[in-house]
Design a protein around this motif. Structure first.
Motif, PDB file in Angstrom:
ATOM      1  N   THR A   1      45.537  68.787  -1.859  1.00  0.00           N
ATOM      2  CA  THR A   1      45.670  67.829  -1.012  1.00  0.00           C
ATOM      3  C   THR A   1      44.421  67.759  -0.698  1.00  0.00           C
ATOM      4  O   THR A   1      43.013  68.301  -0.937  1.00  0.00           O
ATOM      5  CB  THR A   1      46.460  69.053  -0.035  1.00  0.00           C
ATOM      6  N   VAL A   2      44.240  67.349   0.896  1.00  0.00           N
ATOM      7  CA  VAL A   2      43.283  66.082   0.870  1.00  0.00           C
ATOM      8  C   VAL A   2      43.102  66.594   2.668  1.00  0.00           C
ATOM      9  O   VAL A   2      43.942  65.678   3.411  1.00  0.00           O
ATOM     10  CB  VAL A   2      42.734  65.165   1.025  1.00  0.00           C
ATOM     11  N   ALA A   3      42.081  67.028   2.865  1.00  0.00           N
ATOM     12  CA  ALA A   3      42.313  67.159   4.721  1.00  0.00           C
ATOM     13  C   ALA A   3      40.797  66.522   4.921  1.00  0.00           C
ATOM     14  O   ALA A   3      40.238  66.494   5.001  1.00  0.00           O
ATOM     15  CB  ALA A   3      41.656  69.265   4.919  1.00  0.00           C
ATOM     16  N   ILE A   4      41.728  65.629   6.692  1.00  0.00           N
ATOM     17  CA  ILE A   4      40.815  64.736   7.290  1.00  0.00           C
ATOM     18  C   ILE A   4      40.563  64.458   8.414  1.00  0.00           C
ATOM     19  O   ILE A   4      41.800  65.211   9.645  1.00  0.00           O
ATOM     20  CB  ILE A   4      41.594  63.185   7.296  1.00  0.00           C
ATOM     21  N   SER A   5      39.789  64.929   9.037  1.00  0.00           N
ATOM     22  CA  SER A   5      39.238  65.275  10.248  1.00  0.00           C
ATOM     23  C   SER A   5      38.224  65.044  10.715  1.00  0.00           C
ATOM     24  O   SER A   5      37.377  63.843  10.438  1.00  0.00           O
ATOM     25  CB  SER A   5      38.840  67.087  10.464  1.00  0.00           C
ATOM     26  N   TRP A   6      38.316  64.873  12.655  1.00  0.00           N
ATOM     27  CA  TRP A   6      37.758  63.394  12.754  1.00  0.00           C
ATOM     28  C   TRP A   6      37.029  63.779  14.508  1.00  0.00           C
ATOM     29  O   TRP A   6      38.660  65.042  15.057  1.00  0.00           O
ATOM     30  CB  TRP A   6      38.301  62.267  13.151  1.00  0.00           C
TER      31      TRP A   6
ATOM     32  N   THR B   1      35.617  57.286  24.960  1.00  0.00           N
ATOM     33  CA  THR B   1      36.661  56.505  25.288  1.00  0.00           C
ATOM     34  C   THR B   1      38.399  57.524  24.970  1.00  0.00           C
ATOM     35  O   THR B   1      38.482  57.582  23.865  1.00  0.00           O
ATOM     36  CB  THR B   1      37.700  54.953  24.926  1.00  0.00           C
ATOM     37  N   ALA B   2      39.153  57.596  26.036  1.00  0.00           N
ATOM     38  CA  ALA B   2      40.563  58.068  25.507  1.00  0.00           C
ATOM     39  C   ALA B   2      41.455  57.295  24.520  1.00  0.00           C
ATOM     40  O   ALA B   2      41.676  56.811  25.039  1.00  0.00           O
ATOM     41  CB  ALA B   2      41.335  58.658  26.969  1.00  0.00           C
ATOM     42  N   ALA B   3      42.063  58.059  23.387  1.00  0.00           N
ATOM     43  CA  ALA B   3      42.621  57.261  22.728  1.00  0.00           C
ATOM     44  C   ALA B   3      43.578  58.340  22.734  1.00  0.00           C
ATOM     45  O   ALA B   3      44.714  59.537  22.930  1.00  0.00           O
ATOM     46  CB  ALA B   3      41.875  57.301  21.114  1.00  0.00           C
TER      47      ALA B   3
ATOM     48  N   ASN C   1      47.182  64.082  20.667  1.00  0.00           N
ATOM     49  CA  ASN C   1      46.296  65.285  20.244  1.00  0.00           C
ATOM     50  C   ASN C   1      46.057  65.678  18.887  1.00  0.00           C
ATOM     51  O   ASN C   1      45.677  67.172  18.882  1.00  0.00           O
ATOM     52  CB  ASN C   1      47.658  66.231  20.970  1.00  0.00           C
ATOM     53  N   HIS C   2      45.909  65.092  17.693  1.00  0.00           N
ATOM     54  CA  HIS C   2      45.495  65.331  16.835  1.00  0.00           C
ATOM     55  C   HIS C   2      44.727  64.501  16.237  1.00  0.00           C
ATOM     56  O   HIS C   2      43.680  63.782  16.801  1.00  0.00           O
ATOM     57  CB  HIS C   2      46.345  64.939  15.492  1.00  0.00           C
ATOM     58  N   THR C   3      43.533  65.655  15.855  1.00  0.00           N
ATOM     59  CA  THR C   3      42.023  65.289  14.985  1.00  0.00           C
ATOM     60  C   THR C   3      41.943  65.530  13.338  1.00  0.00           C
ATOM     61  O   THR C   3      41.174  65.483  13.184  1.00  0.00           O
ATOM     62  CB  THR C   3      41.454  66.382  16.130  1.00  0.00           C
ATOM     63  N   ARG C   4      43.157  65.987  12.975  1.00  0.00           N
ATOM     64  CA  ARG C   4      43.209  66.611  11.388  1.00  0.00           C
ATOM     65  C   ARG C   4      44.964  66.343  10.817  1.00  0.00           C
ATOM     66  O   ARG C   4      45.963  66.106  11.733  1.00  0.00           O
ATOM     67  CB  ARG C   4      43.210  68.103  11.637  1.00  0.00           C
TER      68      ARG C   4
END
Length: 803
Positions: free
Chosen positions: A417-422, A427-429, A454-457
């Protein structure tokens, strides 16, 4: 003599007849053919004829070593038998004259086993057939496998009446056995027990006492075909008893567990309504019933029915990608789940809105993407249609790609798998869209997922191994894109490439242009990070080729400044795991440029001419040149010391030169006098007459018509005359011209010239211009005490101006 032999023959035939009539041997066991599992016993073989016998097990190929009991009998002790065996013996005919003609073997099959276990776990059910009778069905556990043929007998006693049901035999195994018998509905109590037996023994179970009302069971219900709307289904029974309670279960095709409906039916004419179902779903139904006491009936066979459709209540999940050169935009959408589509989509409606463009198009339900013309600030909507209507529009605007890179996006491979985080933007998304696709296949295999604020990953699954992926994270604030950040190339599995690129070359002069194609996807084995070009010079250190590193996005590289030689060139590709093997090697030759030598000669000649010209401007160089080549310079008379110059001073600096008519090519038919203003710079004339020249030209008073023109214009004599325009013949100009700082132009009067009429020039007020005779070996003359060559200056500016 013949009688005794005849009697012996008769007895011999009788003995042979007796031997042939009987078997050659007899085989038996001390424990019989069926023995206890693991027991020990003895087997015997007795030969009926005089012969040498042998014993074997499971065929003649497995001989045994029996013991001799007596002259006709052998035996073998068998210990701990655990499986069925066949023992045998035979008479071997090794004697020259056998006394027994029969050679048939004999033997015995021995089967080990167990005596039967006590039957247990007897369970009986009384199923009502009608109002008078029913059937009692009992099952029990037979226990362990005996490996023998078992016989079971069941007894049933109802009051003083005893009924026996005999199951003569059953197959070997451990499965449960059953027996059934008819029982009147008036009976209230029954007793049942089971007897089991085989050749090793017999046993009986304990007696079980039943109250019939506790084991009574209604028959299996029969369902009618359900009638369904979009949210509920109505279930009816074809046969039903008013004393029964009905239970219904349902599930969809994708579900494994059944859901029990809580309502029960107690009336024969009633039906069961199943609510809270999903539109356009295939549901399976089943039912069972029971009396107020007793047991539940078996489940009925399942019936299936579809609920009706509804118009889609939710918008599609839509995303987009710009087409080639931003000439079009490709719209993608996901096929909605049944919970969203609420029916079978028959088509999709795509609408484009803008100030100058507006149109709609319907595409098939099998299509999951569509290209539309690209336009600034266009709004594209996609809707799904089923038999009940359209879904709400899903909107996409074409300017959404114009966003800054604000997110710190990182991609990391974890197993398959590949984990993408940011990081969250300032500015509130309100939502994120993560997109990914195999490198270079954005339009063909674009995938995406929508996440809330609420997601960053996110973890990407179902990725192809050894495939290089890239993508981006898009942050939205309501419907506006506030950030778009790409993540670097990543792969779930990587290794070095399997091969190097195939290259092509184009040679031009001293440079070569190398082009190559991308490696096939199966040979990349991950993400290509760079290419390496190897250049080998066969004439200059071929063992150490030059290396050129090129970025992974390039497909062309130019190498310049190659010297004439034979070269070899090849390439390799690299991933994060290292450099792969080299590709195919190609050769090329750099030839010498034959046009370079003439070009260098021309450049050299131009440089030398420029150098000589610059040197000639130097008076020192010219003076040196005159000294070395003075013999080649002709003598020039000194005009200041000539008689002609002395005569000129008497006339106040002016003389009239008259050309005598002698040549029709030089003058007109009429005699004309040409007047030339001659200015003498010094009032004093020194007397000097060179010995090697002719005398000075006589004054006009001494000239006669018979004087020849050749006398006046002697070729060796050069007269320097300053020409003045008539409009400048003033005292002021004359005084100015006498200044030593004034640059004075002189003309050379050589021989016969083509002169125009002086009278005509005087009338036109135009000065007379004479062509000077220039000599590159003479320096400009400066004015001194005498009119010498050093005093004469030649200025060519007037010459070039008036030429």
């Amino acid at each position: 003599m013949l009688l005794p032999w005849f009697i012996v023959l008769i007895f011999t035939l009788v003995d042979l007849q007796i031997c042939v009539a009987e078997n050659s041997c007899t085989f038996w066991s001390s424990a019989g053919s069926v023995v206890q599992h693991g027991s020990s016993f003895t087997v015997y073989c007795m030969f009926n004829c005089k012969c040498k016998g042998s014993m074997y097990s499971d065929g003649p190929d497995t001989p045994l070593s029996p013991k001799q009991l007596n002259s006709t009998t052998i035996y073998l002790n068998v210990e701990g038998i655990t499986e069925k065996r066949t023992y045998g013996c035979r008479c071997n005919n090794h004697e020259p004259k056998p006394l027994c003609l029969s050679q048939d073997p004999c033997g015995l099959d021995i089967s080990p086993g167990y005596p039967p276990d006590h039957p247990k776990n007897i369970s009986c059910v009384y199923e009502i057939s009608n109002n008078e009778t029913g059937v009692v069905n009992c099952v029990w556990d037979r226990g362990r496998d005996t490996y023998l043929q078992d016989h079971f007998v069941m007894w049933m006693r109802a009051g003083n009446h005893t009924e026996t049901h005999v199951l003569h035999e059953s197959s070997k195994g451990t499965e449960n056995l059953s027996a059934n018998f008819t029982l009147s509905t008036s009976v209230q109590y029954i007793l049942v027990w089971v007897r089991a037996q085989n050749v090793l023994g017999s046993v009986e179970s304990s007696i079980v006492n039943y109250t019939v009302s506790d084991i009574v069971m209604p028959s299996t219900p029969v369902l009618a075909q359900p009638e369904c709307s979009s949210r509920n289904c109505s279930i009816r029974l074809r046969q039903f008893d008013v004393t029964q309670t009905l239970q219904i279960q349902f599930r969809t095709e994708q579900q494994q567990q059944w859901t029990t409906h809580p309502d029960s039916v107690v009336s024969m004419n009633s039906s069961v309504n199943i609510w809270s179902l999903e539109p356009y779903r295939l549901y399976h139904f089943r039912a069972r019933s029971k009396f107020s006491t007793g047991l539940w009936s078996p489940w009925s066979s399942k019936l299936s029915s579809w609920t009706q459709e509804e118009a889609p209540a939710h918008a599609l999940d839509v995303w987009f990608a710009p087409g080639p050169a931003f000439e079009s935009m490709k719209i993608y959408w996901k096929e909605s789940e049944l919970s969203i589509s609420k029916g079978r989509n028959v088509e999709y409606k795509i609408t484009v809105y803008s100030r100058n463009l507006s149109f709609s198009i319907n595409v098939s339900a099998d299509v999951k993407s569509w290209s539309v013309p690209f336009c600034a600030n266009c709004e594209v909507t996609v809707q799904a249609r089923n038999s009940k209507g359209l879904s709400p529009p899903a909107k996409i605007t074409t300017h959404q790609r114009k966003a800054e890179t604000l997110l710190d996006v990182r991609a990391k491979s974890i197993n398959s798998t590949v984990a993408i985080s940011w990081t969250k933007p300032e500015t509130a998304a309100t939502a994120y869209v993560v997109e990914w696709f195999p490198e270079g296949l954005m339009l063909e295999e674009l995938r995406w997922v929508r996440l809330d604020q609420n997601h960053t990953r996110v973890v990407l699954t179902d990725l192809k191994p050894w495939e290089c992926y890239e993508g981006a994270v898009n942050a939205f604030s309501n419907d506006s894109l506030i950030s778009r950040s790409r993540f670097k190339q990543t792969a779930t599995l990587e290794s070095v490439p399997e091969t190097g690129p195939s290259v092509e070359k184009q040679v031009k002069g001293d440079e070569v242009t190398v082009t190559w194609m991308e490696l096939p996807r199966l040979q990349r084995r991950g993400c290509i990070t760079r290419y390496t070009i190897y250049l080998e010079n066969h004439e200059n250190n071929p063992a150490h080729p030059k290396l050129f590193s090129v970025g992974a996005s390039h497909r062309k590289h130019m190498i310049r400044g190659l010297s004439p030689a034979l070269y070899s060139l090849w390439m390799s590709a690299s991933t994060a795991e290292g450099e792969g093997p080299p590709g195919q090697k190609i050769k090329f030759y750099i030839e010498e440029d034959n046009q370079l030598y003439p070009l260098l000669m021309i450049v050299f000649a131009v440089s030398m001419i420029s150098f000589v010209f610059c040197l000639w401007k130097s008076s020192f160089v010219k003076q040196r040149f005159r000294q070395f080549f003075s013999c080649l310079i002709p003598d020039v008379p000194d005009p200041a010391n000539s008689k002609w110059a002395k005569q000129c001073t008497k006339d106040g600096g002016k003389m009239i030169l008259q050309l005598q008519p002698g040549n029709s090519n030089l003058i007109n038919e009429e005699d004309e006098t040409i007047l030339v203003n001659v200015e003498i710079f010094k009032q004093r004339c020194d007397t000097y007459t060179p010995t090697n020249i002719s005398p000075c030209v006589p004054s006009p008073t001494n000239l006669s018509p018979e004087t020849e023109l050749t006398t006046l214009l002697y070729p060796a004599l050069t007269t320097y005359i300053k020409s003045f325009s008539h409009d400048s013949d003033s005292s002021d100009h004359t005084q100015t011209s006498l200044d030593t700082n004034t640059t004075i132009s002189y003309i050379s009067f050589h021989g016969m010239g083509n002169l125009d009429s002086y009278d005509q020039e005087e009338e036109e007020e135009e000065p007379v211009h004479f062509f000077p005779s220039l000599n590159i070996f003479m320096e400009p003359l400066e004015l001194g005490e005498k009119l010498t060559l050093d005093a004469v200056k030649i200025d060519c500016s007037d010459f070039f101006q008036n030429a």
